[in-house]
Write a protein that holds these residues in place. Structure first.
Motif, PDB file in Angstrom:
ATOM      1  N   PHE A  55      79.302  16.094 -37.817  1.00 16.76           N
ATOM      2  CA  PHE A  55      78.807  15.202 -38.861  1.00 16.76           C
ATOM      3  C   PHE A  55      79.578  13.886 -38.800  1.00 16.76           C
ATOM      4  N   ALA A  56      78.830  12.807 -38.703  1.00 16.22           N
ATOM      5  CA  ALA A  56      79.408  11.490 -38.442  1.00 16.22           C
ATOM      6  C   ALA A  56      79.869  10.810 -39.731  1.00 16.22           C
ATOM      7  N   LYS A  57      80.682   9.788 -39.533  1.00 15.15           N
ATOM      8  CA  LYS A  57      81.250   9.050 -40.653  1.00 15.15           C
ATOM      9  C   LYS A  57      80.184   8.578 -41.635  1.00 15.15           C
ATOM     10  N   ARG A  58      79.070   8.046 -41.121  1.00 19.63           N
ATOM     11  CA  ARG A  58      78.040   7.533 -42.032  1.00 19.63           C
ATOM     12  C   ARG A  58      77.471   8.661 -42.898  1.00 19.63           C
ATOM     13  N   THR A  59      77.327   9.844 -42.312  1.00 18.80           N
ATOM     14  CA  THR A  59      76.844  10.990 -43.078  1.00 18.80           C
ATOM     15  C   THR A  59      77.829  11.329 -44.200  1.00 18.80           C
ATOM     16  N   LEU A  60      79.121  11.294 -43.868  1.00 15.19           N
ATOM     17  CA  LEU A  60      80.131  11.590 -44.891  1.00 15.19           C
ATOM     18  C   LEU A  60      80.124  10.527 -45.986  1.00 15.19           C
ATOM     19  N   GLU A  61      79.911   9.279 -45.599  1.00 14.96           N
ATOM     20  CA  GLU A  61      79.849   8.204 -46.609  1.00 14.96           C
ATOM     21  C   GLU A  61      78.662   8.411 -47.545  1.00 14.96           C
ATOM     22  N   GLU A  78      88.573   2.867 -36.175  1.00 14.25           N
ATOM     23  CA  GLU A  78      89.115   1.637 -36.724  1.00 14.25           C
ATOM     24  C   GLU A  78      89.825   1.978 -38.033  1.00 14.25           C
ATOM     25  N   GLY A  79      90.951   1.366 -38.284  1.00  7.88           N
ATOM     26  CA  GLY A  79      91.662   1.615 -39.537  1.00  7.88           C
ATOM     27  C   GLY A  79      90.877   1.095 -40.731  1.00  7.88           C
ATOM     28  N   GLY A  80      91.293   1.522 -41.925  1.00 10.13           N
ATOM     29  CA  GLY A  80      90.670   0.968 -43.120  1.00 10.13           C
ATOM     30  C   GLY A  80      89.300   1.526 -43.430  1.00 10.13           C
ATOM     31  N   HIS A  81      89.081   2.823 -43.136  1.00  9.07           N
ATOM     32  CA  HIS A  81      87.853   3.501 -43.547  1.00  9.07           C
ATOM     33  C   HIS A  81      88.247   4.765 -44.306  1.00  9.07           C
ATOM     34  N   ALA A  82      87.484   5.107 -45.350  1.00  5.33           N
ATOM     35  CA  ALA A  82      87.812   6.309 -46.123  1.00  5.33           C
ATOM     36  C   ALA A  82      87.589   7.567 -45.296  1.00  5.33           C
ATOM     37  N   PHE A  83      86.604   7.532 -44.365  1.00  7.87           N
ATOM     38  CA  PHE A  83      86.219   8.759 -43.662  1.00  7.87           C
ATOM     39  C   PHE A  83      86.469   8.661 -42.165  1.00  7.87           C
ATOM     40  N   PRO A  84      86.751   9.814 -41.531  1.00  3.72           N
ATOM     41  CA  PRO A  84      86.981   9.826 -40.082  1.00  3.72           C
ATOM     42  C   PRO A  84      85.676   9.624 -39.312  1.00  3.72           C
ATOM     43  N   ALA A  85      85.803   9.381 -38.004  1.00  2.00           N
ATOM     44  CA  ALA A  85      84.617   9.141 -37.169  1.00  2.00           C
ATOM     45  C   ALA A  85      83.684  10.348 -37.192  1.00  2.00           C
ATOM     46  N   PHE A  86      84.263  11.551 -37.148  1.00  2.00           N
ATOM     47  CA  PHE A  86      83.467  12.773 -37.110  1.00  2.00           C
ATOM     48  C   PHE A  86      84.226  13.913 -37.748  1.00  2.00           C
ATOM     49  N   ILE A  87      83.484  14.874 -38.302  1.00  2.00           N
ATOM     50  CA  ILE A  87      84.068  16.191 -38.545  1.00  2.00           C
ATOM     51  C   ILE A  87      83.136  17.229 -37.928  1.00  2.00           C
ATOM     52  N   ASN A  88      83.699  18.354 -37.533  1.00  2.00           N
ATOM     53  CA  ASN A  88      82.886  19.486 -37.103  1.00  2.00           C
ATOM     54  C   ASN A  88      82.839  20.487 -38.254  1.00  2.00           C
ATOM     55  N   LEU A  89      81.623  20.860 -38.610  1.00  2.00           N
ATOM     56  CA  LEU A  89      81.422  21.776 -39.735  1.00  2.00           C
ATOM     57  C   LEU A  89      80.116  22.523 -39.480  1.00  2.00           C
ATOM     58  N   GLY A 138      70.809  14.447 -34.684  1.00  2.00           N
ATOM     59  CA  GLY A 138      69.761  15.153 -35.416  1.00  2.00           C
ATOM     60  C   GLY A 138      69.978  15.087 -36.915  1.00  2.00           C
ATOM     61  N   ALA A 139      70.841  15.955 -37.419  1.00  2.00           N
ATOM     62  CA  ALA A 139      71.099  15.981 -38.862  1.00  2.00           C
ATOM     63  C   ALA A 139      71.644  14.636 -39.340  1.00  2.00           C
ATOM     64  N   ASN A 140      72.462  13.979 -38.519  1.00  2.00           N
ATOM     65  CA  ASN A 140      73.020  12.693 -38.958  1.00  2.00           C
ATOM     66  C   ASN A 140      71.925  11.661 -39.203  1.00  2.00           C
ATOM     67  N   PHE A 155      77.732  22.936 -44.545  1.00  2.00           N
ATOM     68  CA  PHE A 155      77.240  21.617 -44.953  1.00  2.00           C
ATOM     69  C   PHE A 155      76.190  21.787 -46.053  1.00  2.00           C
ATOM     70  N   GLU A 156      75.290  22.749 -45.840  1.00  2.00           N
ATOM     71  CA  GLU A 156      74.241  22.994 -46.839  1.00  2.00           C
ATOM     72  C   GLU A 156      74.832  23.543 -48.142  1.00  2.00           C
TER      73      GLU A 156
END
Lengths: 65, 538
Positions: B75-81, B119-130, B330-332, B135-136
């Motif tokens: 799951f990518a950073k944008r999904t987490l945001e 890049e620094g200065g983001h609340a979320f990491p580039a990716f997480i594996n879950l 896909g899910a992202n 997730f659901e």
């Protein structure tokens, strides 16, 4: 813009070097070498538009004028 | 009683057990505002986003919770945001495995490693594996919390849609339940029912694209191995367990292993645990103890519907577009569909925006789908070369990549999901040439630290007028909306991401945190005009 006018500084030497590079290689090894050579030259050229011009010209040499 | 709606797969978490709804006994079909079909990640997120915006939604699923098996994984950073905006990201981050380093092997050689170097200065990491069921589950937990706070969300398990009848201003659904059939009408229908979308099938809509002639075996194994938390990808691995292989860490000591098996295989035979173990043993080496947690063989397609909006029916996620798994698109991308659709449908429903605003969902997300399909197709062509000459060049790239950094830029084991910029969208307003290209109109806002937290968390649920070194009123009212101002201090991150060479900046930000328009100073008429444009009023 793709250079199609004569541009090789030493045409005979460069051509001989290309052939010599393949010396002693099997056909499969030669194909692999050619592929590596193309990739190295592509990177040297860099510009996508020039590369696609060159690819079109290679596919259809008569297409040029 | 369950025979009327049989289970097609095992459930990992039973989240919304069947309960009889009064709608089932109504003499005439009850009319609902929004019905969502499918309780996967996209359906749940759609219900959550709309419900939190006050839109009454009914979600129908023929199961009672999250299906077993990890399936979607990265799951990518944008999904987490986006999930953070929906109140669901915290547990995902706590449970998920963060990773940054990837290693690429050819045969028995390490070609190179890479660091996503977020890049620094983001609340979320580039990716997480879950694992997808988690997730659901976390989306569902957020729905339960939102329901307790009054969000009008209703989830109906064991409700299978058997017929869809579109009309000009509504859709009629024939639904089967353990208590028998009933009929429901809805002003709007959102189909989030997956790549094999029964809704799409019932409407006879096409789903065209490219089928890849290859089979991939997923073996999720549980083991206490001391492999680092990295993504390892092999081209033509020495252990001969497949034409390519992938090893990736998941939570709970589970590892995702993927083997490329080729086209002509005996599926049933390959799925026998003894045969899976042979491949895994060869990869992990002797003496590694593990259990098989979940296994599956899949083939894939890259394809999309011609249109995502069909009158009062909207398609989101895999029902609308399908990609190969390479790149985690896909899910992202489905979550980005939700992000794009929910605010638009909300504003159409409350009369603020014309119905045509929903056509921009179609155009913007088709733009996104095409970008994802292009990236995923290219990765697939690199991983599984289709002709001898394509394999020759692929392997030439791999040979060079061990020694020459330039060749590593061509190696493609999946270009990892990033949100798309809606360049050319009809909703985009004016740009300013002195400001950074990455925040041009259509772009998703990059996060940045701001006083008291993070920029994306400081943006409102609706439109926001964001100002940096610029005067503006505390709120702007136009076209039926009141847009609050968010004044930002000029930190290094804000300057680099939003200001560029301009001395000051005024941004109109959409409810999905994409930039609508930007100027170097506040102008009331210009902001009102850009707002009208972003509402589809032009």
């Amino acid at each position: 813009m793709l250079t199609t006018t004569p541009n090789l500084t030493r045409p005979d030497e460069s051509y001989a070097a290309l052939i010599a590079t393949h010396e002693g290689l099997s056909e499969a090894e030669s194909h692999a070498l050619n592929a590596r050579l193309i990739l190295i030259l592509m990177n040297h050229i860099g510009d996508h538009a020039i590369l696609t011009d060159a690819m079109r010209l290679a596919r259809d040499p008569k297409g040029q004028g | 009683m369950t025979a009327l709606v049989p289970e097609r797969y095992a459930v990992a978490f039973r989240l919304y057990p069947y309960a009889k709804s009064p709608d089932q006994d109504a003499a005439t079909p009850v009319r609902r505002k929004v019905v969502i079909v499918g309780g996967g990640p996209i359906g749940l997120a759609t219900a959550l986003d709309l419900g939190r915006r006050g839109v009454p939604v009914v979600l129908l699923d023929d199961h009672e919770g999250a299906g077993l098996g990890s399936r979607a994984l990265c799951f990518a950073k944008r999904t987490l945001e986006i999930c953070d905006r929906l109140g669901a990201a915290g547990p995902m981050l706590d449970k998920g495995v963060q990773w940054n380093v990837g290693k690429v092997f050819h045969d028995d050689r390490l070609l190179y490693d890479f660091n996503l170097l977020p890049e620094g200065g983001h609340a979320f990491p580039a990716f997480i594996n879950l694992q997808q069921p988690w997730f659901e589950k976390f989306l569902h937990d957020a729905i339960v919390k939102a329901q307790a706070e009054g969000a009008p969300i209703e989830l109906r398990g064991r409700n299978r849609v058997d017929a869809v009848t579109p009309a000009a201003d509504h859709v009629t659904l024939d639904i089967m339940t353990p208590d028998g059939p009933y009929r429901l009408e809805t002003d709007w229908l959102i189909a989030c029912d997956g790549a094999r979308s029964p809704v799409r099938g019932m409407l006879g809509l096409s789903f065209d694209g490219r089928v890849f002639e290859d089979n991939f075996l997923i073996a999720d194994v549980k083991m206490k191995a001391d492999f680092p938390t990295e993504r390892w990808f092999w081209f033509e691995p020495y252990f001969k367990s497949g034409d390519s292989a992938l090893l990736h860490k998941q939570p709970d000591d589970i590892w995702r292993i993927d083997f490329q098996l080729g086209w002509n295989i005996d599926r049933a035979k390959e799925l026998e645990p003894a045969n899976i173990r042979k491949r895994v043993d060869a990869m992990l080496g002797p003496g590694v103890e593990y259990e098989l947690d979940w296994c599956s063989i899949y083939t894939f397609q890259c394809r999309r519907m011609e249109k995502f909006r069909h009158g009062r029916i909207l398609f989101a996620g895999d029902s609308a577009h399908q990609v190969s798994p390479f790149g985690a698109r896909g899910a992202n991308s489905g979550i980005q569909d939700v992000d794009n659709l929910a605010w638009k449908l909300t504003l159409v429903l409350d009369g603020t925006a014309p119905e045509s605003l929903l056509d921009s969902y179609d155009r913007e997300r088709i733009h996104g789908a095409d970008e994802n399909i292009l990236n995923s197709t290219r990765a697939t062509d690199f991983i599984t070369p289709k002709t001898p000459v394509s394999k020759l060049f692929r392997n030439a790239v791999l040979t060079l990549a061990e020694h020459l950094p330039f060749a590593r830029t061509v190696v493609n084991s999946g270009r990892l999901s990033v949100p798309c910029t809606y360049d050319g969208s009809a909703l985009n307003g004016p740009d300013h040439p002195d400001m950074p290209p990455r925040t041009r109109p259509g772009s998703p806002c990059p996060d940045a630290p701001v006083a008291g937290g993070w920029l994306l968390q400081a943006l409102g649920r609706g439109f926001t007028l964001m100002t940096i070194n610029a005067e503006a009123p505390e709120q702007v009212t136009a076209h039926g909306l009141t847009v609050p101002r968010l004044a930002l201090a000029t930190t290094p991150e804000i300057a680099a991401r939003y200001l560029g060479e301009a001395p000051g900046a005024v941004y109109l930000i959409r409810p999905d945190q994409h930039v609508a328009a930007r100027w170097d100073r506040y102008d009331e008429a210009a902001v009102a005009a850009a707002l009208a444009k972003a509402l589809g009023k032009e």
